[in-house]
Design a protein around this motif. Sequence first.
Motif, PDB file in Angstrom:
ATOM      1  N   GLU A   1       0.696  -1.650   0.316  1.00 39.53           N
ATOM      2  CA  GLU A   1      -0.198   0.139   0.418  1.00 39.53           C
ATOM      3  C   GLU A   1       0.706   1.278  -0.165  1.00 39.53           C
ATOM      4  O   GLU A   1       0.633   2.040  -0.517  1.00 39.53           O
ATOM      5  N   ASP A   2       2.203   1.392   0.745  1.00 29.59           N
ATOM      6  CA  ASP A   2       2.935   2.406   0.240  1.00 29.59           C
ATOM      7  C   ASP A   2       2.721   2.804  -1.111  1.00 29.59           C
ATOM      8  O   ASP A   2       3.390   4.425  -0.912  1.00 29.59           O
ATOM      9  N   ASP A   3       2.990   2.183  -1.981  1.00 26.99           N
ATOM     10  CA  ASP A   3       2.569   2.652  -3.294  1.00 26.99           C
ATOM     11  C   ASP A   3       1.529   3.374  -3.576  1.00 26.99           C
ATOM     12  O   ASP A   3       1.756   4.802  -4.706  1.00 26.99           O
ATOM     13  N   TYR A   4       0.855   4.131  -3.129  1.00 26.83           N
ATOM     14  CA  TYR A   4      -0.439   5.059  -3.026  1.00 26.83           C
ATOM     15  C   TYR A   4      -0.452   6.097  -2.625  1.00 26.83           C
ATOM     16  O   TYR A   4      -0.360   7.274  -3.787  1.00 26.83           O
ATOM     17  N   PRO A   5       0.375   6.545  -1.475  1.00 23.75           N
ATOM     18  CA  PRO A   5       0.707   8.032  -1.286  1.00 23.75           C
ATOM     19  C   PRO A   5       2.105   8.291  -2.461  1.00 23.75           C
ATOM     20  O   PRO A   5       1.906   9.450  -2.417  1.00 23.75           O
TER      21      PRO A   5
ATOM     22  N   ALA B   1       5.778   1.464  -7.895  1.00 22.46           N
ATOM     23  CA  ALA B   1       5.540   2.853  -8.499  1.00 22.46           C
ATOM     24  C   ALA B   1       6.385   2.520  -8.347  1.00 22.46           C
ATOM     25  O   ALA B   1       7.224   4.484  -9.055  1.00 22.46           O
ATOM     26  N   ALA B   2       7.758   3.298  -7.565  1.00 18.44           N
ATOM     27  CA  ALA B   2       8.982   3.383  -8.499  1.00 18.44           C
ATOM     28  C   ALA B   2       9.939   3.083  -9.345  1.00 18.44           C
ATOM     29  O   ALA B   2      11.008   3.460  -9.467  1.00 18.44           O
ATOM     30  N   HIS B   3       9.162   1.891  -9.485  1.00 19.68           N
ATOM     31  CA  HIS B   3      10.645   1.287 -10.709  1.00 19.68           C
ATOM     32  C   HIS B   3       9.579   1.206 -11.863  1.00 19.68           C
ATOM     33  O   HIS B   3      10.406   1.017 -13.489  1.00 19.68           O
ATOM     34  N   ILE B   4       8.838   1.974 -12.533  1.00 20.11           N
ATOM     35  CA  ILE B   4       7.948   1.442 -13.943  1.00 20.11           C
ATOM     36  C   ILE B   4       9.259   2.932 -14.996  1.00 20.11           C
ATOM     37  O   ILE B   4       9.011   1.985 -15.790  1.00 20.11           O
ATOM     38  N   PRO B   5       9.266   3.738 -14.666  1.00 23.37           N
ATOM     39  CA  PRO B   5      10.758   4.047 -15.588  1.00 23.37           C
ATOM     40  C   PRO B   5      11.320   3.125 -15.509  1.00 23.37           C
ATOM     41  O   PRO B   5      11.944   3.169 -17.103  1.00 23.37           O
ATOM     42  N   ALA B   6      12.057   2.893 -14.662  1.00 25.07           N
ATOM     43  CA  ALA B   6      13.190   1.882 -14.789  1.00 25.07           C
ATOM     44  C   ALA B   6      12.577   0.073 -15.671  1.00 25.07           C
ATOM     45  O   ALA B   6      13.686  -0.107 -16.435  1.00 25.07           O
ATOM     46  N   LEU B   7      12.005  -0.015 -15.254  1.00 26.59           N
ATOM     47  CA  LEU B   7      11.019  -1.793 -15.845  1.00 26.59           C
ATOM     48  C   LEU B   7      10.852  -0.867 -17.867  1.00 26.59           C
ATOM     49  O   LEU B   7      10.846  -2.296 -18.740  1.00 26.59           O
ATOM     50  N   GLU B   8      10.356   0.015 -17.866  1.00 27.14           N
ATOM     51  CA  GLU B   8      10.311   0.537 -19.317  1.00 27.14           C
ATOM     52  C   GLU B   8      11.538   0.831 -20.635  1.00 27.14           C
ATOM     53  O   GLU B   8      10.936   0.419 -21.292  1.00 27.14           O
ATOM     54  N   LYS B   9      12.515   1.140 -19.059  1.00 21.04           N
ATOM     55  CA  LYS B   9      13.753   1.800 -20.058  1.00 21.04           C
ATOM     56  C   LYS B   9      13.984   0.035 -20.819  1.00 21.04           C
ATOM     57  O   LYS B   9      14.676   0.108 -21.836  1.00 21.04           O
ATOM     58  N   GLU B  10      14.027  -0.782 -19.245  1.00 20.98           N
ATOM     59  CA  GLU B  10      14.979  -2.150 -19.673  1.00 20.98           C
ATOM     60  C   GLU B  10      14.105  -2.705 -20.955  1.00 20.98           C
ATOM     61  O   GLU B  10      14.838  -3.642 -21.722  1.00 20.98           O
ATOM     62  N   LEU B  11      13.372  -2.638 -20.674  1.00 21.69           N
ATOM     63  CA  LEU B  11      12.368  -3.792 -21.762  1.00 21.69           C
ATOM     64  C   LEU B  11      11.657  -3.556 -22.786  1.00 21.69           C
ATOM     65  O   LEU B  11      11.825  -3.774 -24.057  1.00 21.69           O
TER      66      LEU B  11
END
Length: 243
Positions: free
Chosen positions: A14-18, A193-203
């Motif tokens: 749930e930390d992703d939400y704030p 939530a903190a990793h989406i840019p890295a995920l999309e860059k990687e893939l």
Amino acid sequence: MTALGFLYPGHSGEDDYPRIEQLLGSDIRVDLVHTDIGEDAHRVDALLEMGSPRRLEAGVAELRLAGADAVVWACTSGSFVHGWDGAHAQVRALAQAAGLPASSTSFAFVHAAKELGVRRVSIGATYPDDVARLFGDFLGAAGIEVADVVSSGIITAAEVGTWTEAEVLALARAADRPDVEAVLLPDTALHTAAHIPALEKELGKPVLTANQVTIWEGLRLADRRVNAPELGALFTREPVVQA
């Protein structure tokens, strides 16, 4: 002020939400109510109970009193496990109880994929294989082709909530295929939530994650569009007109 209401099962990611709320702008409020999950188990019988009407409706009044404009059941497995028709019935009951537009994370994935014009995907799931494949069936019922399902076999949300960025990246890499247009990571217990840019860059393609699409679905229900590049392609691209 747009107020988004979410029913979140237990305590794990749930930390992703704030975190996401901070990225959306000061005129959007994210209200989170924790539901009683019963047994923490990615097992069909436990998941059916987790998403039962009595467990969801217990948190609805709090969101309504908070002034929510829409409510989303922030759980993927606790919605798709009911099947396509059952998940629709679940959302209808939630909307009726809340007196508000309602949806769930499973439908959020469907709507997000269509928003991006994505028709062929792969799934990187934390769940056991039998549960993960039920999500593939759910997407198939929505007309989304699933090229592959990769399962990590984890039973509890509590364990998923401890995963690091490296583990999330490893799951996304394992699920990726050259011929898919997006990779889906369906578990709201997973911190992404903190990793989406890295995920999309990687893939090199959109990556749709559970808490990301859940927030986006709340905005969609409230008729809000937010540009937030830190939350990936879903929050930066213009809507795709389906042929």
